[in-house]
Write an enzyme that holds these catalytic residues in place. Sequence first.
Site, PDB file in Angstrom:
ATOM      1  CB  SER A  77     -28.462 -50.608 -24.090  1.00 21.35           C
ATOM      2  OG  SER A  77     -28.564 -48.986 -23.488  1.00 21.35           O
TER       3      SER A  77
ATOM      4  CE1 TYR B  49     -34.047 -50.208 -25.470  1.00 16.73           C
ATOM      5  CE2 TYR B  49     -32.716 -48.618 -24.218  1.00 16.73           C
ATOM      6  CZ  TYR B  49     -32.901 -49.584 -25.319  1.00 16.73           C
ATOM      7  OH  TYR B  49     -31.839 -49.693 -26.126  1.00 16.73           O
TER       8      TYR B  49
END
Length: 233
Positions: free
Chosen positions: A138, A150
Amino acid sequence: MTDSPVALITGGGSGIGAAAARQLLDAGHRVAVTGRGEARLRGFAEELGHPEGLLTIVGDASDYEQIKGAVETTLKEFGRLDTVVANAGIATHDTVAEGDPAGWPEMILTNVLGPALLIRASIDALKETRGRIVLVGSVAGFVHTPGNIYGATKWALTGLAENTRREVTEWGVGVTLIAPGRVETPFWDSYGSLPPGQLLTAGQLADSIVWAIRQPHGVDVNTVVIRPIGQPN
């Protein structure tokens, strides 16, 4: 089809993993997909018409015995393994100072331990085919955001990709980190709505995954960061 390439995709029953599986099947690959939800995998196979080259395997990407079993099942069914795609991932969408720690262990195990276990379980087979490891990361693994747990897992995955490359490149195995920005996938379901602005589609991310997989032998594309136009961070 006995000589066609074989890919194993974790979290392959929906979103980016499913889109990549579709494209690889269309390109003549044989594909095994794993996921924790049997119903979701069954629905995915039904949606595609149960193609001969598709194998679905129920399993948890963060459990070594289960992921090792998925690799063994793939090898038994298809006879080889050319690519693994560590796509399974979850997000708690909270912060280190204000979030609920109860959800963090599962996220860390899935997002960080899971890809490492997949690499460990598959590396011997990938050495034989001089194959490729694809890790779906990501932009959160490149850009700091306040308190983002995250994001911390994706920073770890960014490091794992390069650490792995440095070890396996001498064996002829490639490593590609695909790091997307905002993508229209079930990732956002817990928010109740998609974020504002333009989003990438799962199919667009799958284009990049398949492009990396289909690079000629001897070419190693290592890091691909993809954002939708309009996403500044």
